[in-house]
Design a protein around this motif. Structure first.
Motif, PDB file in Angstrom:
ATOM      1  N   GLU A 195       0.271   4.320   0.931  1.00  0.00           N
ATOM      2  CA  GLU A 195       0.616   5.251  -0.145  1.00  0.00           C
ATOM      3  C   GLU A 195       2.138   5.290  -0.351  1.00  0.00           C
ATOM      4  O   GLU A 195       2.623   5.322  -1.481  1.00  0.00           O
ATOM      5  N   TYR A 198       3.327   2.164  -2.071  1.00  0.00           N
ATOM      6  CA  TYR A 198       2.950   2.205  -3.487  1.00  0.00           C
ATOM      7  C   TYR A 198       3.905   3.115  -4.265  1.00  0.00           C
ATOM      8  O   TYR A 198       4.363   2.771  -5.348  1.00  0.00           O
ATOM      9  N   SER A 199       4.213   4.275  -3.696  1.00  0.00           N
ATOM     10  CA  SER A 199       5.094   5.231  -4.378  1.00  0.00           C
ATOM     11  C   SER A 199       6.459   4.620  -4.638  1.00  0.00           C
ATOM     12  O   SER A 199       7.025   4.777  -5.721  1.00  0.00           O
ATOM     13  N   PHE A 259      -4.476   1.518   0.305  1.00  0.00           N
ATOM     14  CA  PHE A 259      -4.261   2.482  -0.776  1.00  0.00           C
ATOM     15  C   PHE A 259      -4.171   1.755  -2.125  1.00  0.00           C
ATOM     16  O   PHE A 259      -4.689   2.213  -3.132  1.00  0.00           O
TER      17      PHE A 259
END
Ligand SMILES: Cc1cc2nc3c(=O)[nH]c(=O)nc-3n(C[C@H](O)[C@H](O)[C@H](O)COP(=O)(O)OP(=O)(O)OC[C@H]3O[C@@H](n4cnc5c(N)ncnc54)[C@H](O)[C@@H]3O)c2cc1C
Length: 434
Positions: A195, A198-199, A259
Motif C-alpha cells: 500500500e 502504491y501511494s 495491494f
C-alpha cells in the motif's frame, strides 16, 4: 520526361525531393500548408519540427546516432540543416527549430529541379512516379482516399503506446512470473506493490509533468487509450480496478495477494523486451523514467521506447509495401516518412532518402535494391516491411531491436557493429549509386 510527384513537404518529403533533384530529375513537391493547416504545424515552412527540437543522440554507438551518420553518408539535407542550425544539447543533435526549417525551405525552393506547389493533394496522380510522404497528420480527405485505395484495414489513425523496457535491467528478485488466475501460463512479469509503495507511486504519477494535450488529441481518449495518469486522476482507487489490479495474482514470496500489481508482457519472441501493460502516457520522457522507476523491480530499468499518445496516421506497411518502399500493388507509388510506420524525425527523414534514391532508380529503369539489413536504415526498412502485419505499430530506431541491427552490448562491441554497418552502407552506396 515526366516530373516526379512528392506529396508532403515534411522531413521525408524534402529528403526524397532532394535526392531526386540532385540526380537531375524534375520534382513537384506538394505541400498543403499554409492553405490547409494541420493540427500541430505552426508555420508555413517545409520540414517543420512539430514538437521537440531534438533529433536525438549523435553517438554512433547508439541506434539513432548511427542512423544519423548513415543518413549523412547518403547526402541527407535534414542532417546538413541540423548541423548548420544546431544548439547545444549535450550528446544530442538539437536545433533552432525556425532556422532549421528556414534552411531547408530555402534550399528546396532554390533548387532548379524542384517546384514547390502549395496545394492539398486528395488522390495519387494517375501517371508518373509518386512518393507519398504526408506524415502522421495526413489530411482527412487524403486519408479517406487512401483508405479506399489501399483497403479498409490498411490505415490506422491513433496511436497509444505503452513504454517498452529492456528485460535485462529488471530486478527479478522483486517480481514474479504468473498469469491472472493462473490462466495462460507464466506470461506476465508481475511487479507487486505494498500500500505504501502504491501511494508513493500514485502521488508521483498524478503530480508528474505532462506533454500538453493538443485539442485534437483529446479525441484519442474515446478510442480507449486513456493515459494512465488521466485514469489515476479519477481517484486513488481507479488504477486498482484498472491496469494495476491485483486480483487473481498471489505473490509467491508472501503467499498473499499484493495491494497492487504492475504487469509486463514479453514484447519480442527472444524476451529481451517487456511492454508495460496499460501504461500509455503523456508524461514527458524524463518523468516517465523517474515515476516508473518507483515501481518495485524497475528501480534501474532502461527504456527501449517511452510511452506516448498522439494522432498518428500510418499504413500497414508489412501488408502493403516492398522493402524498397514501393507499393506492392503499384510499384510506381512509393511511401516514405511516418506514414510508413517509422516514428521520429531522423527515422522519417531516412525513409525519405531511400524513397528518393529508389524513385530515381526507377526513373532510370534500373534495378532497385534495398540497403543491407545490417545497416540501421536497412534494419528500419526490414522492420516496416517484414513485421507481423497484425502487430504492426510505429517504431523508432532506438527500439534497437530492429531485427537485423543489433547495436547492443559493451561499448567496444557497439563500436564494432556501428563501424561495420557504416562500411556496408558505403559499399552499397558505391555499387548501387555509382
Ligand atoms: C503531435 C506530434 C508530436 C510529435 N513529436 C515528435 C517529437 O518530439 N520527436 C520526434 O522525433 N517525432 C515527433 N513526432 C513525429 C514526427 O512528426 C515525425 O517523426 C516527422 O515529422 C514525420 O515526418 P514526415 O515527413 O513523415 O511527416 P511531416 O513532417 O508531418 O510532414 C508531412 C507533411 O505533409 C503535409 N501534408 C499532409 N497531408 C497532405 C496532403 N493531402 N497534401 C499535401 N500535403 C500534405 C503536411 O502539411 C506536412 O507538412 C510527433 C508527431 C506528432 C503528430
Amino acid at each position: 520526361m515526366e516530373n516526379v510527384s512528392v506529396i508532403g513537404g515534411g522531413l521525408a518529403g524534402v529528403e526524397a525531393a532532394w535526392q531526386l533533384a540532385n540526380k537531375g530529375f524534375k520534382v513537384n513537391l506538394y505541400e498543403m500548408r499554409p492553405k490547409k493547416k494541420t493540427p500541430a504545424h505552426k508555420t508555413d515552412f517545409l520540414a517543420e519540427l512539430v514538437c521537440s527540437n531534438t533529433l536525438g543522440g549523435i553517438e554512433e554507438t547508439t541506434p539513432r546516432g548511427l542512423l544519423k551518420k548513415e543518413m549523412e553518408t547518403l547526402g541527407s539535407l535534414v542532417i546538413e540543416a541540423a548541423k548548420n542550425t544546431s544548439v547545444p544539447a549535450g550528446g544530442a543533435l538539437a536545433v533552432d527549430r525556425e532556422k532549421f526549417a528556414q534552411y531547408i525551405t530555402k534550399k528546396i525552393e532554390n533548387h532548379p529541379n524542384i517546384t514547390v506547389v502549395r496545394q492539398e493533394i486528395t488522390s495519387i496522380p494517375e501517371n508518373g512516379i509518386t512518393i507519398v510522404a504526408t506524415g502522421p497528420l495526413t489530411s482527412d480527405r487524403f486519408s479517406s482516399y487512401l483508405t479506399d485505395f489501399l483497403g479498409e484495414e490498411s490505415l490506422s489513425f491513433y496511436d497509444a503506446i505503452a513504454p517498452i523496457i529492456y528485460a535485462d535491467t529488471v530486478d527479478y528478485s522483486k517480481c514474479f512470473w504468473a498469469s491472472r488466475y493462473g490462466k495462460g501460463g507464466n506470461d506476465y512479469l508481475n511487479c507487486p506493490m505494498t500500500e505504501e509503495e502504491y501511494s508513493r507511486f500514485y502521488k508521483a504519477l498524478i503530480n508528474a509533468e505532462k506533454v500538453p494535450l493538443k485539442e485534437f488529441e483529446k479525441e484519442a481518449y474515446f478510442e480507449g487509450c486513456m493515459p494512465i495518469e488521466e485514469m489515476a486522476r479519477r481517484g486513488k482507487e481507479t488504477l486498482l480496478f484498472g491496469p494495476l489490479k491485483p486480483v487473481g495474482l498471489i505473490d509467491p514470496k508472501t503467499g498473499k495477494r499484493p495491494f497492487a500489481v504492475v504487469q509486463l508482457r514479453k514484447e519480442n519472441s527472444e524476451g529481451t523486451l517487456l511492454n508495460m501493460v496499460g501504461f500509455q502516457t503523456k508524461l514527458t520522457y524524463p518523468e516517465q523514467k523517474r515515476v516508473f522507476r518507483l515501481i518495485p523491480g524497475l528501480e534501474n530499468v532502461e527504456f527501449a521506447r517511452y510511452g506516448s499518445i498522439h494522432r498518428n496516421t500510418f499504413i500497414n506497411s508489412p501488408k502493403l509495401l516492398l522493402p524498397t518502399l514501393q507499393l506492392k500493388k503499384n510499384p510506381t507509388v512509393f511511401f516514405a516518412g511516418q506514414i510508413t510506420g517509422v516514428e521520429g524525425y531522423p527515422e522519417s527523414a531516412a525513409t525519405g532518402i531511400i524513397a528518393g534514391i529508389n524513385a530515381a532508380k526507377l526513373m532510370k529503369g534500373e534495378e532497385i535494391k534495398p540497403p543491407p539489413e545490417t545497416t540501421m536504415i536497412g534494419g528500419l526498412l526490414k522492420y516496416i516491411c517484414e513485421a507481423d502485419p497484425d502487430q504492426f505499430q510505429p517504431m523508432n530506431a532506438n527500439f534497437g531491436l530492429l531485427p537485423a541491427v543489433k547495436i547492443k552490448g559493451k561499448r567496444n562491441r557497439r563500436k564494432f557493429q556501428a563501424e561495420r554497418a557504416l562500411k556496408e552502407l558505403e559499399k552499397w552506396k558505391e555499387n548501387y549509386l555509382g
